[in-house]
Design a protein around this motif. Sequence first.
Motif, PDB file in Angstrom:
ATOM      1  N   THR A   2       0.822  -1.214   0.000  1.00 60.47           N
ATOM      2  CA  THR A   2       0.000   0.000   0.000  1.00 60.47           C
ATOM      3  C   THR A   2       0.855   1.263   0.000  1.00 60.47           C
ATOM      4  O   THR A   2       0.460   2.304  -0.515  1.00 60.47           O
ATOM      5  N   THR A   4       3.061   4.401  -0.398  1.00 64.01           N
ATOM      6  CA  THR A   4       3.618   5.209  -1.486  1.00 64.01           C
ATOM      7  C   THR A   4       4.473   6.314  -0.876  1.00 64.01           C
ATOM      8  O   THR A   4       4.417   6.562   0.333  1.00 64.01           O
ATOM      9  N   ARG A  25       4.741   4.220  -5.849  1.00 66.03           N
ATOM     10  CA  ARG A  25       4.364   3.159  -4.912  1.00 66.03           C
ATOM     11  C   ARG A  25       5.600   2.317  -4.639  1.00 66.03           C
ATOM     12  O   ARG A  25       6.252   1.836  -5.571  1.00 66.03           O
ATOM     13  N   CYS A  96      -0.293   1.673   6.942  1.00 64.64           N
ATOM     14  CA  CYS A  96      -0.747   0.600   6.036  1.00 64.64           C
ATOM     15  C   CYS A  96      -1.874  -0.193   6.678  1.00 64.64           C
ATOM     16  O   CYS A  96      -2.807  -0.624   6.004  1.00 64.64           O
ATOM     17  N   ALA A  99      -5.018   1.678   6.302  1.00 62.58           N
ATOM     18  CA  ALA A  99      -5.486   1.760   4.908  1.00 62.58           C
ATOM     19  C   ALA A  99      -6.041   0.418   4.416  1.00 62.58           C
ATOM     20  O   ALA A  99      -6.680   0.364   3.376  1.00 62.58           O
ATOM     21  N   ALA A 100      -5.770  -0.655   5.165  1.00 66.49           N
ATOM     22  CA  ALA A 100      -6.204  -1.990   4.703  1.00 66.49           C
ATOM     23  C   ALA A 100      -7.640  -2.275   5.126  1.00 66.49           C
ATOM     24  O   ALA A 100      -8.153  -1.665   6.056  1.00 66.49           O
ATOM     25  N   PRO A 152      -3.209  -6.180   1.545  1.00 64.86           N
ATOM     26  CA  PRO A 152      -4.165  -5.177   2.043  1.00 64.86           C
ATOM     27  C   PRO A 152      -5.613  -5.544   1.725  1.00 64.86           C
ATOM     28  O   PRO A 152      -6.531  -5.022   2.346  1.00 64.86           O
ATOM     29  N   LYS A 153      -5.794  -6.459   0.776  1.00 61.20           N
ATOM     30  CA  LYS A 153      -7.170  -6.838   0.414  1.00 61.20           C
ATOM     31  C   LYS A 153      -7.649  -8.062   1.193  1.00 61.20           C
ATOM     32  O   LYS A 153      -8.800  -8.471   1.064  1.00 61.20           O
TER      33      LYS A 153
END
Length: 460
Positions: A2, A4, A25, A96, A99-100, A152-153
């Motif tokens: 994730t 960047t 990224r 991160c 953000a996940a 992250p998904k």
Amino acid sequence: MTLTLRMAERLLLGDAETAPRDDVRFTSVCTDSRAVESGSLFVCIEGERFDGHAFAEAAVRAGAAAVVSSKLLDLDVPVFMVRNTVQTLGLLARGCRDAAHARVLAVTGSAGKTTVKELIAAMAQQDRSVSRNAGNLNNQIGLPLSIFRADPKAALWVMELGISKPGDMDELGVVASPDMAVIHNIGCAHLEGLGDLDGVARAKASLLRHLRPDGQAVVNADHPALLREALALRPDLVRYSTTDKDSPYFCCFTHNLAEGRGRYFIRTPKEQGHVEAPFCGAHFAENLGAAATVGHLLGLDLAALQAGLDALHVPGQRFACRDLHGVTIIDDTYNANPISMHGAIRTAHDMARDNGLPLVLVLGDMKELGNAARSEHEALGALLAECRPEAVFFHGEHAEDVARGCRCNGLVRPVAEPDALLRHWRELDAASSAAGAVVLFKGSRSCRMENYAQALRREL
Ligand code: ATP
Ligand code: MG
């Protein structure tokens, strides 16, 4: 991945200083310059033996797109100057994590964290995507690296957290910010840093301060000091037990099966039944109890746990049983502290007793016990006196303490290298005392008891 460049700028510098430029990224975050690839973020960490700053130029040559440093460096890529690069690693990982999409489950305790993490991941993988720490990357450097590598998904991240001194848990808790926390057990481990058992309980329970507001606490109720500390923070915690049959979540060992496998009974508020595991012994019941509890809370049933057990890759050197020409070798050489040492010896003792076989113990020091080192090795001796093995071979500086606690003249024999063990083994063999023996190998990591196990395997 994730993270960047812009995201790192925002997390480390705040929005105001963000320079208008195209975003990049990162392909990975590395603290080891040998692992750097094109597009990595290299974080310089000062370790005991090496200073990562000395490798920053090499990292840039290898393709690093930016560097995090606490020293002035003249490099051709953006350098984030920070005061503490380990904390920065954690801060970036937390970014991160936030953000996940994943629900984050944190597991801590004195023994069995990796086993429980692997169990939960194998079970949950039955119906969802799961990421977990690679191997044992569980401290202030390992946890962030695990998070950077996590998908992250994925629906669930299972993260093991390991501490050795006060304050460690707060640093890890901030990074993981878990939705669910399992506090698995406490034992005399890392006493050099944590003081005594109450100190261990306080430090482990403090993870609950970092639960998300609607998070769930899951605690092993068999450890009174731990339960007390945890209840003070989360009166609504969910408890599991291997001793209290009335506990809403209960697990106990029923018996050994062939080839180091074991059968366990589990009860949750929804169902009860037996599972078959690729490990054995009463000391692993709490590991399954933790997994079954989490499974139920995540909407998974015992069938999913069994499917997970069938697919489980058991990490090596953790009570791995193997039959070699009639001798059962138990390789538990990964590590040792009093809780895992006692558990392993009791289980090996039961295996030998149930089959009418001799028990041979090849043990090493338990390290990092601070002022408790002498008394804990004496307590180990007392356990040996109770178990009455055929022979005990002990490697390390605490052989005398163990012998003193054992009070059985000549039972505990010091050994300094694998060849000494083999000489004793041949004597036992000649006296027919080793036939069909159950032989347990265990000691702290630095004792490298695997060398002893390897020597006996070759001999057989
Ligand atoms: P570390 O602190 O090194 O990360 P860990 O807590 O992750 O260790 P594991 O790697 O799962 O623990 O197991 C470490 C040792 O403890 C192994 O020897 C294993 O057989 C033993 N062990 C595992 N679970 C338990 C338990 N519940 N009780 C006692 N010993 C255990
Ligand atoms: Mg571990």
